[in-house]
Design a protein around this motif. Structure first.
Motif, PDB file in Angstrom:
ATOM      1  N   VAL A  23       0.992  -1.262  -0.681  1.00  0.00           N
ATOM      2  CA  VAL A  23      -0.021  -0.133  -0.036  1.00  0.00           C
ATOM      3  C   VAL A  23       1.206   0.775  -0.408  1.00  0.00           C
ATOM      4  N   TRP A  24       0.380   2.899  -0.387  1.00  0.00           N
ATOM      5  CA  TRP A  24       1.036   3.662  -0.101  1.00  0.00           C
ATOM      6  C   TRP A  24       0.151   4.379   0.867  1.00  0.00           C
ATOM      7  N   SER A  25       1.881   4.425   2.104  1.00  0.00           N
ATOM      8  CA  SER A  25       1.617   5.098   3.250  1.00  0.00           C
ATOM      9  C   SER A  25       1.552   6.585   3.310  1.00  0.00           C
ATOM     10  N   ALA A  26       0.392   7.402   4.195  1.00  0.00           N
ATOM     11  CA  ALA A  26       0.896   8.602   3.517  1.00  0.00           C
ATOM     12  C   ALA A  26       1.682   9.043   4.533  1.00  0.00           C
ATOM     13  N   GLU A  28       4.279   7.228   5.936  1.00  0.00           N
ATOM     14  CA  GLU A  28       5.742   6.919   5.850  1.00  0.00           C
ATOM     15  C   GLU A  28       5.750   7.495   4.612  1.00  0.00           C
ATOM     16  N   GLU A  29       5.152   8.270   3.718  1.00  0.00           N
ATOM     17  CA  GLU A  29       4.959   9.455   2.649  1.00  0.00           C
ATOM     18  C   GLU A  29       6.259   7.870   1.034  1.00  0.00           C
ATOM     19  N   GLY A  30       5.394   6.872   1.610  1.00  0.00           N
ATOM     20  CA  GLY A  30       6.194   5.788   0.452  1.00  0.00           C
ATOM     21  C   GLY A  30       5.461   4.547   0.012  1.00  0.00           C
ATOM     22  N   PRO A  31       5.448   3.557  -0.371  1.00  0.00           N
ATOM     23  CA  PRO A  31       4.999   2.487  -0.307  1.00  0.00           C
ATOM     24  C   PRO A  31       5.857   1.452   0.740  1.00  0.00           C
ATOM     25  N   VAL A  32       5.035   1.315   1.075  1.00  0.00           N
ATOM     26  CA  VAL A  32       4.978  -0.230   2.960  1.00  0.00           C
ATOM     27  C   VAL A  32       4.729  -1.757   2.665  1.00  0.00           C
ATOM     28  N   PRO A  33       5.112  -2.731   2.718  1.00  0.00           N
ATOM     29  CA  PRO A  33       4.413  -4.105   2.514  1.00  0.00           C
ATOM     30  C   PRO A  33       4.022  -4.421   3.803  1.00  0.00           C
ATOM     31  N   VAL A  34       2.510  -5.443   3.182  1.00  0.00           N
ATOM     32  CA  VAL A  34       1.695  -5.485   4.541  1.00  0.00           C
ATOM     33  C   VAL A  34       1.652  -6.341   4.293  1.00  0.00           C
ATOM     34  N   ALA A  35       0.533  -7.700   4.897  1.00  0.00           N
ATOM     35  CA  ALA A  35       0.366  -8.818   5.580  1.00  0.00           C
ATOM     36  C   ALA A  35      -1.160  -9.468   5.759  1.00  0.00           C
ATOM     37  N   VAL A  36      -1.771  -9.705   5.833  1.00  0.00           N
ATOM     38  CA  VAL A  36      -3.109  -9.302   5.906  1.00  0.00           C
ATOM     39  C   VAL A  36      -2.629 -11.160   7.428  1.00  0.00           C
ATOM     40  N   ILE A  37      -3.441 -11.127   8.708  1.00  0.00           N
ATOM     41  CA  ILE A  37      -3.397 -12.064   9.058  1.00  0.00           C
ATOM     42  C   ILE A  37      -4.497 -11.819  10.602  1.00  0.00           C
ATOM     43  N   ASN A  87      -6.613   8.165  -1.825  1.00  0.00           N
ATOM     44  CA  ASN A  87      -6.100   7.091   0.201  1.00  0.00           C
ATOM     45  C   ASN A  87      -7.405   7.023   0.259  1.00  0.00           C
ATOM     46  N   ASN A  88      -7.738   6.664   0.879  1.00  0.00           N
ATOM     47  CA  ASN A  88      -9.148   5.702   2.323  1.00  0.00           C
ATOM     48  C   ASN A  88      -8.674   7.131   3.704  1.00  0.00           C
ATOM     49  N   SER A  89      -9.862   6.381   4.486  1.00  0.00           N
ATOM     50  CA  SER A  89      -9.131   7.692   5.474  1.00  0.00           C
ATOM     51  C   SER A  89      -8.539   7.908   6.408  1.00  0.00           C
ATOM     52  N   ARG A  90      -7.708   6.231   6.274  1.00  0.00           N
ATOM     53  CA  ARG A  90      -6.240   6.591   7.175  1.00  0.00           C
ATOM     54  C   ARG A  90      -5.304   6.552   6.184  1.00  0.00           C
ATOM     55  N   GLY A  91      -4.920   6.927   4.680  1.00  0.00           N
ATOM     56  CA  GLY A  91      -3.860   7.671   4.093  1.00  0.00           C
ATOM     57  C   GLY A  91      -3.275   6.920   4.028  1.00  0.00           C
ATOM     58  N   LEU A  92      -3.769   5.450   2.715  1.00  0.00           N
ATOM     59  CA  LEU A  92      -3.632   3.959   2.406  1.00  0.00           C
ATOM     60  C   LEU A  92      -3.885   4.206   0.792  1.00  0.00           C
ATOM     61  N   LYS A  93      -3.248   3.465   0.050  1.00  0.00           N
ATOM     62  CA  LYS A  93      -3.587   3.054  -1.527  1.00  0.00           C
ATOM     63  C   LYS A  93      -3.293   2.227  -1.771  1.00  0.00           C
ATOM     64  N   LEU A  94      -4.095   1.343  -2.369  1.00  0.00           N
ATOM     65  CA  LEU A  94      -3.231  -0.352  -2.852  1.00  0.00           C
ATOM     66  C   LEU A  94      -2.712   0.324  -4.199  1.00  0.00           C
ATOM     67  N   LEU A  95      -2.002  -0.556  -4.154  1.00  0.00           N
ATOM     68  CA  LEU A  95      -0.786  -0.779  -4.952  1.00  0.00           C
ATOM     69  C   LEU A  95      -0.246  -2.149  -5.319  1.00  0.00           C
ATOM     70  N   SER A  96       0.457  -3.012  -6.649  1.00  0.00           N
ATOM     71  CA  SER A  96       0.584  -3.713  -7.010  1.00  0.00           C
ATOM     72  C   SER A  96       1.850  -5.022  -6.232  1.00  0.00           C
ATOM     73  N   PRO A  97       1.445  -5.299  -5.824  1.00  0.00           N
ATOM     74  CA  PRO A  97       2.519  -6.457  -4.910  1.00  0.00           C
ATOM     75  C   PRO A  97       3.777  -6.577  -5.930  1.00  0.00           C
ATOM     76  N   ILE A  98       3.971  -6.612  -6.650  1.00  0.00           N
ATOM     77  CA  ILE A  98       5.055  -6.076  -7.527  1.00  0.00           C
ATOM     78  C   ILE A  98       6.200  -5.330  -7.709  1.00  0.00           C
ATOM     79  N   ASP A  99       7.138  -4.621  -6.865  1.00  0.00           N
ATOM     80  CA  ASP A  99       8.068  -3.504  -6.450  1.00  0.00           C
ATOM     81  C   ASP A  99       8.960  -4.059  -7.034  1.00  0.00           C
ATOM     82  N   LEU A 100      10.217  -4.510  -6.997  1.00  0.00           N
ATOM     83  CA  LEU A 100      11.441  -4.179  -7.296  1.00  0.00           C
ATOM     84  C   LEU A 100      11.963  -5.909  -8.249  1.00  0.00           C
TER      85      LEU A 100
END
Length: 155
Positions: A23-26, A28-37, A87-100
């Protein structure tokens, strides 16, 4: 924008799965990996800053579960209003899971893509340098890769 339907976004076995993404995190001002547990979304960027590095970790599923991460909230709450456009109300935006990660395509297109990345990196935006680099590739390979027919002997 309409809400994303949760069942359409997550797999049928999501309750039993360990899911990862970005997700793009406002905050963190950038993309972050996330997990759903267990239906909760966690920022796992402190474990690894990229998804590509994440997939290189040994015993990945157990490492993510043991790590946990920064709890962002219940998936149903996070996904409310979340999209790849806004962005949603938490400042997150969906990104592709592919980065590098290098995603391999079939045939010649992959080779051309890799070579163009090399050209871009080496030329650093200089159009004339890019042309010289491409010409050196053509001289080395004997022809332009764009002229090679996928599946042919030349490919």
């Amino acid at each position: 924008m309409s809400k994303v339907a949760l069942p359409k976004l997550l797999p049928d076995d999501a309750a039993n799965a360990l899911l990862v993404g970005r997700v793009w995190s406002a905050a963190e001002e950038g993309p972050v990996p996330v997990a759903v547990i267990d239906s909760v979304l966690y920022d796992i960027s402190a474990l690894t800053p990229t998804v590509s590095r994440l997939f290189e970790l040994p015993d990945l599923a157990n490492r993510i579960r043991a790590f946990g991460g920064n709890r962002l909230g219940a998936v149903t709450e996070i996904l409310d209003g979340l999209s790849w456009q806004t962005n949603n109300s938490r400042g997150l935006k969906l990104l592709s899971p592919i980065d590098l990660q290098c995603i391999k395509a079939c045939g010649v297109t992959f080779a051309v893509s890799v070579m163009e990345r090399v050209v871009e990196e080496q030329a650093a935006g200089d159009l004339h340098a890019a042309e010289r680099i491409r010409a050196s590739f053509t001289a080395s390979f004997g022809s332009s890769l764009s002229e090679v027919l996928p599946g042919s002997r030349e490919a």
